[in-house]
Design an enzyme around this catalytic site. Structure first.
Site, short mmCIF file in Angstrom:
data_model
loop_
_atom_site.label_atom_id
_atom_site.label_comp_id
_atom_site.label_asym_id
_atom_site.label_seq_id
_atom_site.Cartn_x
_atom_site.Cartn_y
_atom_site.Cartn_z
N ASP A 67 13.93 32.16 63.92
CA ASP A 67 14.64 33.81 63.76
C ASP A 67 15.27 34.38 62.02
O ASP A 67 16.22 33.55 62.52
CB ASP A 67 14.42 34.14 64.75
CG ASP A 67 13.82 33.80 66.43
OD1 ASP A 67 12.70 33.10 65.68
OD2 ASP A 67 14.07 34.33 67.32
N1 DQQ Z 1 13.59 32.36 68.61
C1 DQQ Z 1 12.87 33.34 70.11
C2 DQQ Z 1 13.66 34.18 70.29
C3 DQQ Z 1 14.74 33.19 70.74
C4 DQQ Z 1 14.89 32.47 69.81
C5 DQQ Z 1 11.46 33.94 69.11
C6 DQQ Z 1 15.30 31.27 70.42
O1 DQQ Z 1 13.45 35.02 71.88
O2 DQQ Z 1 16.37 34.34 70.98
O3 DQQ Z 1 11.17 33.08 67.88
O4 DQQ Z 1 15.35 30.35 68.90
#
Ligand code: DQQ
Length: 587
Positions: A67
């Site tokens: 992300d």
């Molecule tokens: N990636 C998820 C989120 C979390 C993060 C979404 C963990 O919900 O915070 O891809 O790497």
């Protein structure tokens, strides 16, 4: 030509595809983020394979990335943080890596900004957002993992502030000891993450946090006067049954007048609101457009927006966990998204990296008010090099024209097609709506028809990343269907099925319908081609599909680009501009 007449081949393709048609969501190709496999957690640069690395998309030098976090503009730089595994090419050991840029295209890598170190984030620093407080003071709120159990971890929200506000690079961040500032007050301590940028009204800061209860997606709202003490609001900002966990929610205003972006706290009469959730189950980013009642702190989507799996997506391909921010310099809202992998975990380990970010997109409301428009930030144009142009070229049924003279493996292609009649559009089969669920419909039709089954008006479009004998190609195209004599449906497709001879890859027939007024008998398409990604924008950004592809033959100078028409109606390339893209300075 052979490619199109290959009925047998088409039939074989259809047989291969059938088992996939009801499995649109790509779960097999998209890596669940919380599973750790120790054998993928070590990496050294020597192992990194360059062949599929992108030339102008965002990626770190090596390892796993997911992300985008806390994008913002501060003192002359765009800042991008991102979920990063410093030790391997699979999700794990997550820190907030950090890069800065003057133009959103060339990026300078900095030291990771937030890493697990305190009891309140000991087991992970997960996604979060930045808010710029009055006096130009950025603050980040992110999810900390305080316990590995219950899986995927016990989640709280922490804040971090710059150690030195006069450093435009914001190199060092402090995590004060009064963290965590928000704790889950309900049972779902393992589904309570990804705080948004906060907005201010009625004397309070407000933000939302993604969650679920059973299968209900929930955006919990929290309010604060001082940004430290937060209280849970009586009602969530928004919630919806049967959609599963809402990860990485986003909530922001858009103007109904023009394409300028708005600060997240903006209020006014010409404002609509966008609510986005990344749906963990389907792994797509869905949005609705609606009304935000400030007094009640409630968001209600308009009835023109489907709120659920069949709703609008920012991108119908490999795209997840996106985030927007307001760029105060160019007065635009920018969308940053993660393109997850289509390669397998063991291939990721072998190539030494996994995941890229897509080109930042300007995002604004379409004049219809029904959907958003997205377009690559215009800074990207500075990478355009050698150019080729075509205009007024007729494509009869079965014609393909090769676009030569540019590096087609790293290119930007912008094309407008015209046609003189809609009469030959093939009939839309009403039984499709019965056999495919609404959220699978476009992709299922694309899976059946692809680019090879001859149509009436279309399929026409581009064959990107094509090998010399078309053993491999990623077609991006339109097919127009007739519902009644004056009602048509435009299918936009980026079909990864023929993209690679490697049978292990995730190769879906990504697709969407595009709401277009066909009165002008014109359709436009722009594709950003970059080694292992094809990022395509239909009709000025009404629908976008990004596809991660791993050809085995169509690589480097062995890749070709064609324009094709496989419909019985003649289609004209009104104009095609294609550029070699220079390599950006990325990390
Ligand atoms: N990636 C998820 C989120 C979390 C993060 C979404 C963990 O919900 O915070 O891809 O790497």
């Amino acid at each position: 030509m052979g490619f199109f007449n290959s009925f047998v081949w088409g039939l074989a393709l259809l047989i291969c595809l059938l088992p996939m048609l009801n499995n649109f969501n790509g779960r097999e190709g998209v890596v669940a983020f919380h599973k750790i496999n120790l054998k993928y957690q070590t990496n050294n640069l020597v192992q990194v394979k360059q062949i599929y690395r992108t030339g102008y998309h965002f990626q770190p030098k090596k390892n796993w990335i997911n992300d985008p976090n806390a994008p913002m503009y501060y003192k002359g730089f765009y800042h991008l943080f991102y979920q990063y595994n410093p030790k391997g090419a699979e999700w794990g050991n997550i820190v907030w890596a950090h890069s800065v840029s003057k133009d959103l295209i060339n990026w300078i890598p900095l030291e990771p900004a937030i890493v697990p170190s305190k009891p309140f984030d000991k087991y992970g620093c997960w996604s979060g957002s930045a808010t710029i407080l009055p006096g130009n003071k950025p603050v980040i709120i992110y999810t900390g993992i305080v316990n590995k159990k219950p899986k995927p971890g016990h989640q709280v929200q922490n804040y971090a502030i710059p150690a030195n506000y006069s450093d435009p690079y914001l190199r060092k961040w402090i995590k004060p000891d009064n963290n965590p500032i928000i704790k889950p007050t309900h049972e779902n301590v393992s589904s309570f993450r990804d705080p948004t940028t906060a907005w201010f009204n009625n004397g309070q800061w407000k933000l939302i946090i993604g969650s679920k209860n059973n299968n209900r997606g929930i955006a919990y709202m929290y309010k604060s006067r001082d940004f430290i003490n937060w209280t849970k609001a009586k009602h969530p900002l928004h919630t919806k049954p049967n959609v599963g966990m809402w990860e990485c929610p986003d909530f922001f205003p858009v103007s109904s007048q023009g394409s300028n972006g708005l600060d997240t706290s903006a209020l006014g009469k010409d404002i609509r609101y966008v609510f986005k959730a990344s749906l963990d189950i389907t792994r797509f980013d869905y949005y609705t457009i609606g009304n935000y009642n400030v007094a009640k702190d409630k968001y209600v989507p308009y009835n023109t927006s489907v709120d659920g799996w069949a709703g609008l997506r920012y991108d119908y391909g490999n795209f997840y966990a996106s985030k927007t921010f307001f760029d105060p310099i160019k007065k635009r809202r920018i969308l940053m998204g993660w393109a997850n992998e289509s390669s397998t975990k063991s291939e990721d380990k072998a190539k030494g990296w996994a995941g890229i970010h897509l080109i930042p997109r300007k995002i604004w409301l379409d004049s219809s008010g029904h959907n958003l428009l997205q377009w690559p930030v215009n800074e990207l144009d500075s990478l355009r090099g050698q150019k080729v142009e075509l205009s007024n070229v007729k494509l009869n049924k079965g014609d393909t024209i090769e676009v030569k003279g540019i590096t087609v493996v790293q290119a930007d292609v912008d094309v407008t097609f015209t046609f003189s009649s809609l009469d030959k559009a093939e009939l839309y089969d009403p039984k499709w709506a019965k056999i495919f669920s609404p959220e699978n419909l476009a992709q299922s039709i694309c899976g059946i028809k692809g680019a090879t089954v001859q149509g009436g008006l279309g399929p026409f479009g581009l064959l990107t990343l094509a090998s010399s004998k078309l053993e491999e190609y990623t077609p991006v195209f339109f097919r127009i269907f007739k519902i009644t004599n004056n009602k048509h449906k435009v299918l936009f497709c980026s079909d990864a099925t023929p993209s690679s001879l490697n049978q292990n890859e995730y190769k879906p027939s990504f697709a969407s319908f595009v709401e277009v007024d066909l009165a002008e008998k014109k359709l436009s398409l722009r594709s950003l081609i970059d080694h292992s990604v094809v990022e395509s924008f239909a009709e000025g950004g009404k629908a976008v599909i990004s596809s991660r592809v791993y050809p085995t033959l169509a690589i480097a100078q062995n890749a070709h680009l064609h324009v094709f028409n496989n419909g019985s109606e003649v289609v004209t390339i009104e104009r095609l501009n294609a550029w070699s893209m220079k390599t950006a300075h990325v990390n």
